[in-house]
Scaffold this active site. Structure first.
Site, short mmCIF file in Angstrom:
data_model
loop_
_atom_site.label_atom_id
_atom_site.label_comp_id
_atom_site.label_asym_id
_atom_site.label_seq_id
_atom_site.Cartn_x
_atom_site.Cartn_y
_atom_site.Cartn_z
N LYS A 1 21.53 -6.06 16.33
CA LYS A 1 21.19 -6.31 17.73
C LYS A 1 21.46 -7.77 18.02
O LYS A 1 21.40 -8.61 17.11
CB LYS A 1 19.71 -6.03 17.99
CG LYS A 1 19.37 -5.80 19.45
CD LYS A 1 19.64 -4.36 19.84
CE LYS A 1 19.53 -4.11 21.31
NZ LYS A 1 19.54 -2.66 21.57
N ASP B 1 22.93 -3.37 26.48
CA ASP B 1 21.49 -3.16 26.47
C ASP B 1 21.01 -3.76 27.80
O ASP B 1 21.82 -3.87 28.74
CB ASP B 1 20.84 -3.84 25.25
CG ASP B 1 19.40 -3.37 25.02
OD1 ASP B 1 19.22 -2.27 24.49
OD2 ASP B 1 18.45 -4.10 25.38
P1 NDP Z 1 19.38 -2.20 32.45
O1 NDP Z 1 19.54 -3.66 32.39
O2 NDP Z 1 20.46 -1.35 33.01
O3 NDP Z 1 18.04 -1.82 33.23
C1 NDP Z 1 16.82 -2.31 32.82
C2 NDP Z 1 15.75 -1.82 33.78
O4 NDP Z 1 14.47 -2.14 33.24
C3 NDP Z 1 15.81 -2.50 35.12
O5 NDP Z 1 15.32 -1.64 36.10
C4 NDP Z 1 14.89 -3.69 34.91
O6 NDP Z 1 14.34 -4.23 36.09
C5 NDP Z 1 13.80 -3.08 34.07
N1 NDP Z 1 13.17 -4.12 33.26
C6 NDP Z 1 13.78 -4.96 32.40
N2 NDP Z 1 12.89 -5.81 31.86
C7 NDP Z 1 11.72 -5.51 32.44
C8 NDP Z 1 10.43 -6.04 32.29
N3 NDP Z 1 10.18 -7.07 31.46
N4 NDP Z 1 9.42 -5.46 33.01
C9 NDP Z 1 9.69 -4.43 33.85
N5 NDP Z 1 10.90 -3.90 34.04
C10 NDP Z 1 11.89 -4.42 33.33
O7 NDP Z 1 19.04 -1.77 30.95
P2 NDP Z 1 19.14 -0.33 30.27
O8 NDP Z 1 18.83 0.74 31.25
O9 NDP Z 1 20.39 -0.27 29.51
O10 NDP Z 1 17.96 -0.43 29.19
C11 NDP Z 1 16.64 0.04 29.45
C12 NDP Z 1 15.93 0.27 28.14
O11 NDP Z 1 16.64 1.27 27.38
C13 NDP Z 1 15.82 -0.94 27.20
O12 NDP Z 1 14.61 -0.85 26.49
C14 NDP Z 1 16.98 -0.73 26.23
O13 NDP Z 1 16.76 -1.39 25.02
C15 NDP Z 1 16.94 0.77 26.08
N6 NDP Z 1 18.17 1.40 25.62
C16 NDP Z 1 19.35 1.22 26.26
C17 NDP Z 1 20.50 1.86 25.80
C18 NDP Z 1 21.79 1.77 26.51
O14 NDP Z 1 22.73 2.48 26.09
N7 NDP Z 1 21.94 0.99 27.57
C19 NDP Z 1 20.47 2.69 24.58
C20 NDP Z 1 19.15 2.87 24.03
C21 NDP Z 1 18.07 2.22 24.52
P3 NDP Z 1 14.83 -5.66 36.64
O15 NDP Z 1 16.16 -5.39 37.26
O16 NDP Z 1 13.79 -6.09 37.60
O17 NDP Z 1 14.92 -6.58 35.44
O1 2IT Z 2 19.29 0.35 21.85
C1 2IT Z 2 20.40 0.91 21.75
O2 2IT Z 2 20.57 1.90 21.02
C2 2IT Z 2 21.51 0.40 22.56
N1 2IT Z 2 21.32 -0.51 23.34
C3 2IT Z 2 22.89 0.98 22.41
C4 2IT Z 2 23.60 0.41 21.22
C5 2IT Z 2 25.03 0.80 21.07
O3 2IT Z 2 25.63 0.26 20.13
O4 2IT Z 2 25.56 1.61 21.83
#
Ligand code: NDP
Ligand code: 2IT
Length: 450
Positions: free
Chosen positions: A130, A170
Site C-alpha cells: 500500500k 484508493d
Molecule cells: P474515493 O476517494 O472514490 O471515495 C471516498 C469516499 O469516502 C468519499 O465519499 C469521501 O468523502 C469519503 N471519505 C473519505 N475519507 C473520509 C473521512 N475521513 N470521513 C468521512 N468520509 C470520508 O475512494 P474509494 O471509494 O475508492 O474508497 C473508499 C473505501 O474503499 C476506502 O476505505 C478504500 O480503502 C476502500 N477500497 C477501495 C477500493 C478501490 O478499488 N477503490 C478497493 C477496496 C477497498 P470526501 O469526498 O468528503 O472525502
Molecule cells: O484496498 C484495496 O484493495 C484497493 N484499494 C485496491 C488495490 C488494487 O491493487 O487494486
C-alpha cells in the site's frame, strides 16, 4: 487498546505496540487478525516454530520520500510519500495508493497488512502493499494534481514494476490520477507495461475495474444473505461514502432489486427514502467524478434531507454497506442498526467498523463481512487486468464480471470453511483471517527464513 481474553494475544500485541509506537490503526488491524490466528497457530505448530505471524507484522520494506511540487501560484509545496511493501510470498507486491491529508505510516501499514490477507483470498498470485501521500486533492486544479502525481512517480518509479510492485487506486486516486502516474512512469522508464492497474480502457485498462469493488461487495453480501434464504430484492440498503466503491455498490444493489436510501461524504449524508435510482446515480457520478462537488448538492437537486456532520447509520435499513473510510461505524451506531432490524453489514471500505461494532454484530449473530473478504473484488479485477496486460489481450466485460463473481463466491466459501462455528454461525472475520493466512504462511515456510 482493547484487551483480549487470550493472554497470548495481549503478549503479542504488547510487542507490536512497542515496536510500532503511535500507529493505532496498524495496532487495530493486527489485533483483529491475532485474535483469530493465535489460537489457530497454537493448533498448527509449524507456523509457531516458523514465527510466521511475527514475520508478517514486519513489512519487507518501507519507503518514505519527499514529494516537492509547484502549485498554480508558483509556490513550492512539499508532501510526504510512502510505499509499504508488506509481503511478497505469493506474488509481486500489489495494492493501492491513497491521497488524503490523514495519511501517515500507521494508516498505510494497516492497509498493507490487510492487503496481504485480502490478496491471498482472491485466489490470484499477488503479494500485498500500500502507499500514498498526505496530499489533499480537495480544491486542487487538474494541473496541480498532475504536477503532484508526476513528482510522486519521479521517486516511486524506481521501487515498482510489473513483476515487482503494481500500485492502483484508493481514496483520492481514480482514473485521472492513474493516468498522470502512468504517463510519468512510461516517460521515465521508456517502456509501456502493466505497472499500474485501474488504467484507462484505451491504454491497458480492464473493463469492470471501476465497478469491481462495489459490485464485488454486493456479490459477497448476496452470498451471505443466501445462507439465510434472503436476497437483495425489496431490501432497503444504507451506504456511506459517495466515491468509487459507494457508487458501484449502489448501482449493483439497485440492479438486484434493492432500494439504496443513503450516501455520504466527509461533510454529511443524504437520505432519499424513495431510493437512488439510475437517473439520480448518474447525477452522483457527474457530481463526484467530474465536478468534484459535495453530496449536499444531491439534497438540493432532489429535495431530500441532508444531515450535516452526521453519518447515515441512524436511518432504518435491512443492509448496511460502509464504503467510505476506516472507523466510520462505531459501537453505538452498530447498536442502532441492530435495533432498527439490520440483518447484514458488508464492508466496502477497509476497516470501517470499529472493534466494538464488530463484537456487537457477532454477539447478535448478524451477517458481518470484513473488508478483506468483501471488498476484495477491486484488487481481484486488478489481478485480472495484470493477466490481460501480460497476454496483451483484453477480455469482454461479461467475461471479467463472471470471473469477478466466481472469485467473490470462492472467497465466501473460504470464509465459511474456516469461520463456521459449531452452532452454524459463520464468523467471517475468523474465516477471512485464517483463509487468507494459510496460503501466505505455507509459501513463507517453503521459501525458508525470508
Ligand atoms: P474515493 O476517494 O472514490 O471515495 C471516498 C469516499 O469516502 C468519499 O465519499 C469521501 O468523502 C469519503 N471519505 C473519505 N475519507 C473520509 C473521512 N475521513 N470521513 C468521512 N468520509 C470520508 O475512494 P474509494 O471509494 O475508492 O474508497 C473508499 C473505501 O474503499 C476506502 O476505505 C478504500 O480503502 C476502500 N477500497 C477501495 C477500493 C478501490 O478499488 N477503490 C478497493 C477496496 C477497498 P470526501 O469526498 O468528503 O472525502
Ligand atoms: O484496498 C484495496 O484493495 C484497493 N484499494 C485496491 C488495490 C488494487 O491493487 O487494486
Amino acid at each position: 487498546m482493547e484487551q483480549s481474553q487470550n493472554p497470548q494475544v495481549n503478549e503479542f500485541m504488547t510487542k507490536v505496540i512497542a515496536k510500532n509506537p503511535g500507529e493505532v490503526e496498524f495496532h487495530q488491524a493486527v489485533f483483529e487478525v491475532a485474535e483469530s490466528l493465535i489460537p489457530y497457530i497454537e493448533e498448527h505448530p509449524k507456523y509457531k516454530k516458523g514465527k510466521i505471524l511475527e514475520r508478517m507484522v514486519e513489512p519487507e520494506r518501507v519507503l518514505m520520500f519527499r514529494i516537492p511540487w509547484l502549485d498554480d501560484k508558483g509556490e513550492i509545496q512539499i508532501n510526504r510519500g510512502f510505499r509499504i511493501q508488506m509481503n511478497s510470498a505469493i506474488g509481486p507486491y500489489k495494492g493501492g495508493l491513497r491521497l488524503h491529508p490523514t495519511v501517515y505510516l500507521g494508516i498505510l501499514k494497516f492497509l498493507a497488512f490487510e492487503q496481504v490477507f485480502k490478496n491471498s483470498l482472491t485466489t490470484l498470485p499477488m503479494g500485498g502493499s500500500k502507499g500514498g501521500s498526505d496530499f489533499d486533492p480537495k480544491g486542487k486544479s487538474d494541473s496541480e494534481v498532475m504536477h503532484f502525481c508526476q513528482s510522486l512517480m519521479t521517486e516511486l518509479y524506481r521501487h515498482i514494476g510489473p513483476n515487482l510492485d503494481i500500485p492502483a487506486g484508493d481514496i483520492g486516486v481514480g482514473g485521472r490520477e492513474i493516468g498522470f502516474l502512468f504517463g510519468q512512469y512510461k516517460r521515465i522508464k521508456n517502456e509501456f507495461t502493466g505497472v499500474l492497474t485501474g488504467k484507462g480502457l484505451q491504454w491497458g485498462g480492464s473493463l469492470i475495474r471501476p465497478e469491481a469493488t462495489g459490485y464485488g461487495n454486493v456479490y459477497f453480501a448476496k452470498e451471505m444473505l443466501a445462507t439465510k434464504g434472503f436476497d437483495f430484492k425489496g431490501k432497503t440498503v444504507s451506504i456511506s461514502g459517495s466515491g468509487n466503491v459507494a457508487q458501484f455498490a449502489t448501482q449493483k444493489a439497485t440492479h438486484l432489486g434493492a432500494k439504496v436510501i443513503t450516501l455520504s461524504d466527509s461533510s454529511g449524508f443524504i437520505y432519499d427514502p424513495k431510493g437512488i435510482d439510475a437517473k439520480k446515480l448518474a447525477f452522483v457520478f457527474e457530481l463526484k467524478n467530474i465536478k468534484r462537488g459535495r453530496i449536499k448538492e444531491y439534497a438540493t437537486k432532489y429535495n431530500v434531507e441532508y444531515y450535516e456532520g452526521h453519518r447515515p447509520w441512524g436511518i432504518k435499513c435491512d443492509i448496511a454497506l460502509p464504503c467510505a473510510t476506516q472507523n466510520e461505524l462505531n459501537g453505538e451506531e452498530a447498536k442502532i442498526l441492530i435495533d432498527n432490524g439490520c440483518i447484514c453489514v458488508s464492508e466496502g471500505a477497509n476497516m470501517p467498523c470499529t472493534p466494538e461494532a464488530i463484537n456487537l454484530f457477532h454477539e447478535k449473530k448478524i451477517l458481518f463481512a470484513p473488508g478483506k473478504a468483501s471488498n476484495a473484488g477491486g484488487v481481484s479485477v486488478s489481478g485480472l487486468e495484470m493477466t490481460q496486460n501480460s497476454m496483451r489481450l483484453p477480455w469482454a466485460s461479461e467475461e471479467v464480471d463472471k470471473k469477478l463473481h466466481e472469485i467473490m463466491v470462492s472467497i465466501h466459501n473460504t470464509c465459511v470453511k474456516y469461520g463456521k462455528g459449531d452452532d452454524g454461525y459463520v464468523n467471517y472475520v475468523k474465516g477471512a483471517n485464517i483463509g487468507g493466512f494459510v496460503k501466505v504462511a505455507d509459501a513463507m515456510l517453503a521459501q525458508g527464513t525470508v
